[in-house]
Design a protein around this motif. Structure first.
Motif, mmCIF file in Angstrom:
data_model
loop_
_atom_site.group_PDB
_atom_site.id
_atom_site.type_symbol
_atom_site.label_atom_id
_atom_site.label_comp_id
_atom_site.label_asym_id
_atom_site.label_seq_id
_atom_site.Cartn_x
_atom_site.Cartn_y
_atom_site.Cartn_z
ATOM 1 N N ALA A 190 3.213 3.061 4.716
ATOM 2 C CA ALA A 190 3.956 3.937 5.620
ATOM 3 C C ALA A 190 3.005 5.025 6.094
ATOM 4 N N GLY A 191 3.364 5.733 7.137
ATOM 5 C CA GLY A 191 2.530 6.825 7.630
ATOM 6 C C GLY A 191 2.892 8.148 6.979
ATOM 7 N N ASP A 192 1.891 8.982 6.751
ATOM 8 C CA ASP A 192 2.110 10.317 6.206
ATOM 9 C C ASP A 192 1.614 11.327 7.240
ATOM 10 N N ASN A 193 2.547 12.090 7.807
ATOM 11 C CA ASN A 193 2.210 13.042 8.867
ATOM 12 C C ASN A 193 1.692 14.352 8.284
ATOM 13 N N VAL A 194 0.621 14.862 8.867
ATOM 14 C CA VAL A 194 0.039 16.131 8.445
ATOM 15 C C VAL A 194 -0.055 17.039 9.669
ATOM 16 N N VAL A 195 0.543 18.223 9.576
ATOM 17 C CA VAL A 195 0.487 19.211 10.652
ATOM 18 C C VAL A 195 -0.769 20.045 10.492
ATOM 19 N N VAL A 196 -1.557 20.132 11.568
ATOM 20 C CA VAL A 196 -2.781 20.934 11.564
ATOM 21 C C VAL A 196 -2.528 22.190 12.379
ATOM 22 N N LYS A 197 -2.753 23.334 11.723
ATOM 23 C CA LYS A 197 -2.496 24.620 12.397
ATOM 24 C C LYS A 197 -3.796 25.273 12.837
ATOM 25 N N LEU A 255 0.838 -1.200 0.000
ATOM 26 C CA LEU A 255 0.000 0.000 0.000
ATOM 27 C C LEU A 255 0.869 1.244 0.000
ATOM 28 N N THR A 256 0.430 2.280 -0.709
ATOM 29 C CA THR A 256 1.056 3.599 -0.645
ATOM 30 C C THR A 256 0.055 4.574 -0.048
ATOM 31 N N VAL A 257 0.542 5.729 0.408
ATOM 32 C CA VAL A 257 -0.344 6.736 0.986
ATOM 33 C C VAL A 257 0.185 8.130 0.695
ATOM 34 N N ASN A 258 -0.714 9.057 0.528
ATOM 35 C CA ASN A 258 -0.379 10.475 0.461
ATOM 36 C C ASN A 258 -1.549 11.271 1.024
ATOM 37 N N ALA A 259 -1.262 12.081 2.042
ATOM 38 C CA ALA A 259 -2.275 12.946 2.657
ATOM 39 C C ALA A 259 -1.884 14.398 2.402
ATOM 40 N N SER A 260 -2.801 15.183 1.895
ATOM 41 C CA SER A 260 -2.495 16.577 1.555
ATOM 42 C C SER A 260 -3.752 17.441 1.722
ATOM 43 N N PRO A 261 -3.602 18.782 1.871
ATOM 44 C CA PRO A 261 -2.317 19.511 1.845
ATOM 45 C C PRO A 261 -1.565 19.384 3.165
ATOM 46 N N GLU A 262 -0.312 19.764 3.123
ATOM 47 C CA GLU A 262 0.555 19.738 4.297
ATOM 48 C C GLU A 262 1.343 21.051 4.359
ATOM 49 N N PRO A 263 1.208 21.851 5.434
ATOM 50 C CA PRO A 263 0.257 21.708 6.545
ATOM 51 C C PRO A 263 -1.159 22.097 6.107
ATOM 52 N N VAL A 264 -2.091 22.000 7.061
ATOM 53 C CA VAL A 264 -3.482 22.290 6.755
ATOM 54 C C VAL A 264 -4.109 23.049 7.923
ATOM 55 N N THR A 265 -5.067 23.877 7.600
ATOM 56 C CA THR A 265 -5.773 24.638 8.633
ATOM 57 C C THR A 265 -6.823 23.764 9.301
ATOM 58 N N LYS A 266 -6.953 23.874 10.613
ATOM 59 C CA LYS A 266 -7.922 23.075 11.349
ATOM 60 C C LYS A 266 -9.325 23.299 10.790
ATOM 61 N N GLY A 267 -10.040 22.201 10.570
ATOM 62 C CA GLY A 267 -11.379 22.265 10.013
ATOM 63 C C GLY A 267 -11.425 22.160 8.509
ATOM 64 N N SER A 268 -10.274 22.293 7.869
ATOM 65 C CA SER A 268 -10.220 22.157 6.413
ATOM 66 C C SER A 268 -10.256 20.679 6.020
ATOM 67 N N THR A 269 -10.302 20.450 4.713
ATOM 68 C CA THR A 269 -10.393 19.074 4.194
ATOM 69 C C THR A 269 -9.011 18.517 3.865
ATOM 70 N N ILE A 270 -8.757 17.309 4.322
ATOM 71 C CA ILE A 270 -7.557 16.565 3.952
ATOM 72 C C ILE A 270 -7.971 15.484 2.958
ATOM 73 N N THR A 271 -7.243 15.402 1.859
ATOM 74 C CA THR A 271 -7.472 14.340 0.883
ATOM 75 C C THR A 271 -6.401 13.277 1.055
ATOM 76 N N VAL A 272 -6.844 12.052 1.258
ATOM 77 C CA VAL A 272 -5.909 10.940 1.445
ATOM 78 C C VAL A 272 -6.054 9.987 0.257
ATOM 79 N N THR A 273 -4.933 9.761 -0.430
ATOM 80 C CA THR A 273 -4.937 8.869 -1.587
ATOM 81 C C THR A 273 -3.944 7.726 -1.363
ATOM 82 N N GLY A 274 -3.942 6.783 -2.254
ATOM 83 C CA GLY A 274 -3.010 5.669 -2.166
ATOM 84 C C GLY A 274 -3.323 4.640 -3.230
ATOM 85 N N LYS A 275 -2.633 3.538 -3.158
ATOM 86 C CA LYS A 275 -2.862 2.448 -4.109
ATOM 87 C C LYS A 275 -2.533 1.122 -3.456
ATOM 88 N N VAL A 276 -3.361 0.107 -3.745
ATOM 89 C CA VAL A 276 -3.123 -1.238 -3.247
ATOM 90 C C VAL A 276 -2.701 -2.120 -4.425
#
Length: 254
Positions: free
Chosen positions: A247-254, A154-175
């Motif tokens: 793997a894990g993808d870290n996203v900072v929420v501001k 599995l792969t993963v990508n979470a974006s945008p990075e960083p992101v404003t609290k309450g905004s939308t995070i899009t998480v993609t990947g492939k199996v």
């Protein structure tokens, strides 16, 4: 005496090293030999990728008054000639008492060297076998099932990075999963995969939602940004395919 090693392709109709006993009797020991305490990979599935040899531990106890050679446990389907392993290595007799030996064994599977077929993924029976000095031998079905599985990734990508609290995070990947015939990883569409999140400072992940991959194995979903942490995908596998996590993808929420 040192360890004994046999190498031969036995899957997919190729010639096996052991050819003396074609049928696999079920139930109690035949021919004056008893095999007990049979274990293969500690009861866990055997998961094989496309490029690395996999060494699978096995063990068994053999009781007999015959003079013997080449004892081993092996995986088979149908009859004893339809076997799955590329090499087997067994220890010398670890003497328990007169006529009773324990053995440690390793089965080797190497898809980068030997041909493997995707149809070989799934359930296999377990049998034990020995040859007698001077001819003859004994083969017994042990009533055990071992699952041989294609590795998944599995792969993963979470974006945008960083992101404003309450905004939308899009998480993609492939199996994807191992294709033993092409020796590459290929898309594994339609899988139900869990999206998990671990807040910064937490010890473990929690499942947030479950998402089906599309026909090409692509994953995509959205979540609301609430706190800084790490996102990952987890697939729990099935009878022919091993589990995996990205793997894990870290996203900072501001």
């Amino acid at each position: 005496m040192g360890k004994k090693l046999w190498r031969a392709v036995v899957a997919g109709g190729a010639v096996a090293v052991f050819t003396g006993v074609a049928a696999v009797p079920a139930g109690a020991a035949e021919g004056g030999v008893s095999f007990t305490r049979v274990q293969v990979n500690g009861g866990k599935p055997i998961v094989i990728g496309v490029s690395k040899e996999v060494a699978v531990p096995a063990s068994f106890r053999m009781t007999t008054t015959h003079k013997w050679k080449w004892p081993a446990v092996f995986l088979y389907r149908g009859n004893a000639d339809d076997r799955l392993w590329h090499a087997i290595e067994t220890s010398d007799c670890i003497k328990v008492s007169s006529g009773v030996c324990d053995f440690d064994e390793t089965m080797f599977f190497d898809p980068s060297v030997w041909d493997m077929h995707n149809s070989e993924a799934g359930a296999w029976k377990v049998a034990a076998e020995v040859y007698f000095q001077g001819g003859g031998g004994d083969t017994d079905d042990k009533g055990l099932t071992a699952y041989v599985k294609r590795n998944s990734r599995l792969t993963v990508n979470a974006s945008p990075e960083p992101v404003t609290k309450g905004s939308t995070i899009t998480v993609t990947g492939k199996v994807t999963r191992a294709n033993w015939e092409t020796r590459k990883y290929s898309s594994y569409g339609g899988r139900l995969v869990s999206l998990q999140f671990k807040p910064t400072g937490a010890a473990s992940y929690t499942t947030v939602k479950k998402v089906y991959a599309n026909g090409s194995g692509q994953l995509r979903t959205t979540v609301k940004a609430s706190k800084t942490g790490t996102w990952r995908w987890v697939y729990y596998g099935n009878t022919t395919t091993g589990p995996s996590n990205s793997a894990g993808d870290n996203v900072v929420v501001k």
